[in-house]
Design a protein around this motif. Structure first.
Motif, PDB file in Angstrom:
ATOM      1  N   HIS A  55       1.585 -40.652 -55.843  1.00 57.00           N
ATOM      2  CA  HIS A  55       2.429 -41.250 -54.912  1.00 57.00           C
ATOM      3  C   HIS A  55       1.867 -41.901 -53.951  1.00 57.00           C
ATOM      4  O   HIS A  55       0.548 -41.621 -53.624  1.00 57.00           O
ATOM      5  N   ARG A  56       2.424 -43.119 -53.324  1.00 58.21           N
ATOM      6  CA  ARG A  56       1.560 -43.976 -52.539  1.00 58.21           C
ATOM      7  C   ARG A  56       1.870 -43.488 -51.169  1.00 58.21           C
ATOM      8  O   ARG A  56       2.578 -42.760 -50.790  1.00 58.21           O
ATOM      9  N   THR A  57       0.716 -43.851 -50.234  1.00 53.91           N
ATOM     10  CA  THR A  57       0.727 -43.768 -49.031  1.00 53.91           C
ATOM     11  C   THR A  57       1.314 -44.884 -48.352  1.00 53.91           C
ATOM     12  O   THR A  57       1.285 -46.158 -48.875  1.00 53.91           O
ATOM     13  N   ILE A  58       2.031 -44.795 -47.061  1.00 52.05           N
ATOM     14  CA  ILE A  58       2.631 -45.748 -46.346  1.00 52.05           C
ATOM     15  C   ILE A  58       1.971 -45.670 -44.909  1.00 52.05           C
ATOM     16  O   ILE A  58       1.590 -44.594 -44.493  1.00 52.05           O
TER      17      ILE A  58
ATOM     18  N   GLU B  19      11.686 -42.190 -49.107  1.00 55.41           N
ATOM     19  CA  GLU B  19      12.242 -43.375 -49.190  1.00 55.41           C
ATOM     20  C   GLU B  19      13.252 -43.523 -50.297  1.00 55.41           C
ATOM     21  O   GLU B  19      13.240 -42.993 -51.270  1.00 55.41           O
TER      22      GLU B  19
ATOM     23  N   GLY C 176      -2.152 -38.076 -53.577  1.00 58.17           N
ATOM     24  CA  GLY C 176      -0.954 -38.488 -54.040  1.00 58.17           C
ATOM     25  C   GLY C 176      -0.120 -37.590 -54.613  1.00 58.17           C
ATOM     26  O   GLY C 176       1.005 -38.047 -55.559  1.00 58.17           O
TER      27      GLY C 176
ATOM     28  N   VAL D 200       6.890 -40.566 -50.303  1.00 59.55           N
ATOM     29  CA  VAL D 200       5.710 -41.085 -50.115  1.00 59.55           C
ATOM     30  C   VAL D 200       4.989 -40.523 -48.961  1.00 59.55           C
ATOM     31  O   VAL D 200       5.438 -39.564 -48.412  1.00 59.55           O
TER      32      VAL D 200
ATOM     33  N   ARG E 268      12.364 -40.753 -53.263  1.00 56.86           N
ATOM     34  CA  ARG E 268      11.211 -40.352 -53.723  1.00 56.86           C
ATOM     35  C   ARG E 268      10.144 -40.132 -52.598  1.00 56.86           C
ATOM     36  O   ARG E 268      10.315 -41.006 -51.740  1.00 56.86           O
TER      37      ARG E 268
ATOM     38  N   GLY F 155      -1.197 -35.032 -50.401  1.00 54.08           N
ATOM     39  CA  GLY F 155      -0.986 -36.222 -50.434  1.00 54.08           C
ATOM     40  C   GLY F 155      -2.569 -37.080 -50.407  1.00 54.08           C
ATOM     41  O   GLY F 155      -2.374 -38.291 -51.038  1.00 54.08           O
TER      42      GLY F 155
ATOM     43  N   PRO G 264       4.601 -35.755 -45.964  1.00 56.81           N
ATOM     44  CA  PRO G 264       5.481 -36.160 -47.073  1.00 56.81           C
ATOM     45  C   PRO G 264       6.858 -36.516 -46.542  1.00 56.81           C
ATOM     46  O   PRO G 264       7.634 -35.822 -45.614  1.00 56.81           O
TER      47      PRO G 264
ATOM     48  N   ARG H 292      12.213 -46.449 -44.323  1.00 53.34           N
ATOM     49  CA  ARG H 292      12.537 -47.622 -45.078  1.00 53.34           C
ATOM     50  C   ARG H 292      13.968 -47.673 -45.497  1.00 53.34           C
ATOM     51  O   ARG H 292      14.186 -48.240 -46.498  1.00 53.34           O
TER      52      ARG H 292
ATOM     53  N   GLU I  38       2.668 -40.276 -45.441  1.00 54.19           N
ATOM     54  CA  GLU I  38       2.084 -40.659 -44.175  1.00 54.19           C
ATOM     55  C   GLU I  38       0.734 -40.227 -43.782  1.00 54.19           C
ATOM     56  O   GLU I  38       0.798 -38.734 -43.273  1.00 54.19           O
TER      57      GLU I  38
END
Length: 140
Positions: A3-6, A137, A31, A124, A122, A28, A134, A109, A126
């Motif tokens: 999973h992506r980071t924001i 969004e 991911g 994402v 799902r 995380g 975790p 978001r 930080e």
């Protein structure tokens, strides 16, 4: 599943990392949302604890899909900590892996007016130093 980071949406009060919760807060990095699972009865367990609450079996962190639905939520307007400005969305997300596998989290978001119970979300992450918080969004 990666999973992506924001970028952080707000300052965070970070948890104390222990041997029991380390995998959850640092997964995380790769991911992955890592949740404890019992080696004996295969039950998912959250929040992190020493032993399975059902059978006392050994727990090991395993990756989950990171997909879930909003079980409940609220928009917080009260400033409980000077570094964390309101408003923000607090939710309990139920992960798809198990009907009672629920995580307290923040929704990001999305506007409060767009959130509904049962909404697909799902994970994402930080990044905050070694801790990857975790958050969820809207999915899709």
């Amino acid at each position: 599943m990666n999973h992506r980071t924001i970028e952080a949406t707000a300052p965070r009060i970070l948890p104390a990392i222990t041997d029991v919760n380390r995998a959850f807060w640092t997964g995380g990095t790769n991911g992955e949302l890592l949740i404890q699972r019992c080696a004996d009865c295969r039950r998912w367990v959250h929040p992190p604890v020493e032993h399975c609450p059902d059978c006392t079996g050994a727990l090991h962190a395993e990756p989950v899909s990171g997909n879930g639905t909003v079980f409940t939520f609220t928009e917080n307007f009260q400033q409980f900590h000077p570094d964390v400005p309101p408003p923000y969305l607090i939710a309990i997300v139920e992960l798809v892996e198990q009907s009672d596998l629920r995580l307290p989290t923040n929704l990001v978001r999305c506007a409060a007016a767009d959130v509904r119970i049962g909404m697909p979300v799902r994970v994402v992450f930080e990044p905050n130093g070694d801790v990857f918080v975790p958050v969820f969004e809207p999915a899709g």
